[in-house]
Design a protein around this motif. Sequence first.
Motif, short mmCIF file in Angstrom:
data_model
loop_
_atom_site.label_atom_id
_atom_site.label_comp_id
_atom_site.label_asym_id
_atom_site.label_seq_id
_atom_site.Cartn_x
_atom_site.Cartn_y
_atom_site.Cartn_z
N ALA A 69 0.71 -1.26 -0.01
CA ALA A 69 0.04 -0.04 0.06
C ALA A 69 0.76 1.16 -0.06
O ALA A 69 0.51 2.30 -0.80
N MET A 91 2.49 1.72 -3.51
CA MET A 91 1.66 2.25 -4.23
C MET A 91 1.75 4.00 -4.36
O MET A 91 1.64 4.47 -5.59
N LYS A 111 -2.07 -5.38 -6.87
CA LYS A 111 -1.63 -3.82 -6.73
C LYS A 111 -0.71 -3.40 -7.82
O LYS A 111 -0.74 -2.15 -7.95
N GLU A 153 -2.66 -2.12 -10.42
CA GLU A 153 -2.98 -0.71 -9.87
C GLU A 153 -2.15 0.34 -10.06
O GLU A 153 -2.41 1.37 -10.53
#
Length: 263
Positions: A62, A65, A93, A96
Motif C-alpha cells: 500500500a 503504491m 496492486k 493498479e
Amino acid sequence: MAVLSALRLLFAAFLIVATTAFLRLLYVLPTFAWSRRDPRAKSPKTFPSHMVIVLGSGGHTAEMMSLMREINPTRYKHRTYVMSSGDDFSSSKALEIETRIQSKHNTPQSYTTTPGGEDPITGVWDVKVVPRARKIHQPLYTTLFSSLWCLFGCFRALYEIARDSKAAPGQYPDVIVTNGPATAVIVILAATILKYFALAPVWKMKIVYVESWARVKTLSLSGKVLLKLGICDRFVVQWEALAKIINGPAKRKRVEWHGFLVE
C-alpha cells in the motif's frame, strides 16, 4: 623445516586472499560512491532505465503504491515488480500501480498494458515471483532454509530481469526500490553478491530503501539489518525525529529525511 615453510606459505596465501576479499568488499559498498558510477553514462542521464520495485504483503505494498505515484515511465521504460509466491494482494496492486502511472501519460482512450506488453510512451512492465523468505507463523529454525531457497530464487529472477530487459537488453536493472518486506532484504543481498563476485557491474542495481511511514522512533527489522550492512545507496526515513536519532551529531548522515513520501 619443510612443514614450517609450508605453513608460512599457507599463511601468506591466506593473508593475500583475505586482503583481496576485504578490498573487494570495500569497492562494492555504496560508501565508495566513485566506484559505482557508470563510466559510459552521460550526466544528466538521458537514456532509458530499468527499475525493480519489490512489493510486500499488506501495508508495504500500500505504501509502495503511494511512493510510485510520480514515477516517470518515459525515463523508467521498463518496470519490474518482484513479489513473493502466494502474494495475490501484491499481484493485483502491481496492476493498479501501473494503471495510475500510465493514466498520467497516455491519452484518455489508451488502456493499461498487460505484463510484458509494450507501449511507445509508457514502456513495458512485468512481474517476477520469488519463493517466500518466511511464511506467517513459520518456525524460526526453518527460516534459514526458506531464506536460502528465496536467495536462489532471487538470483534467478535478477538473471531473467537482465535477460528480458527492454531498457538495456542483457544488462542488470539500474535501480531497486523497496520499503522493507523480508523478501526485499534477500533481493538486495542477491544483488550485492552478484556485484561482489563481478557478475554484475557495481554501478548497476543501486539500492533505494524507504523506511515505512509507520516507523516513527525505531527502524523495522529489515531496516536495521540493511543499515548495519551498509549496502543501500540511499536510505530514507519519513520522520525527522527518527533521522535525528540515527544520525546523531555526526557530519556524515547515515539516513536521509525528505518529509513524508506517502499520502
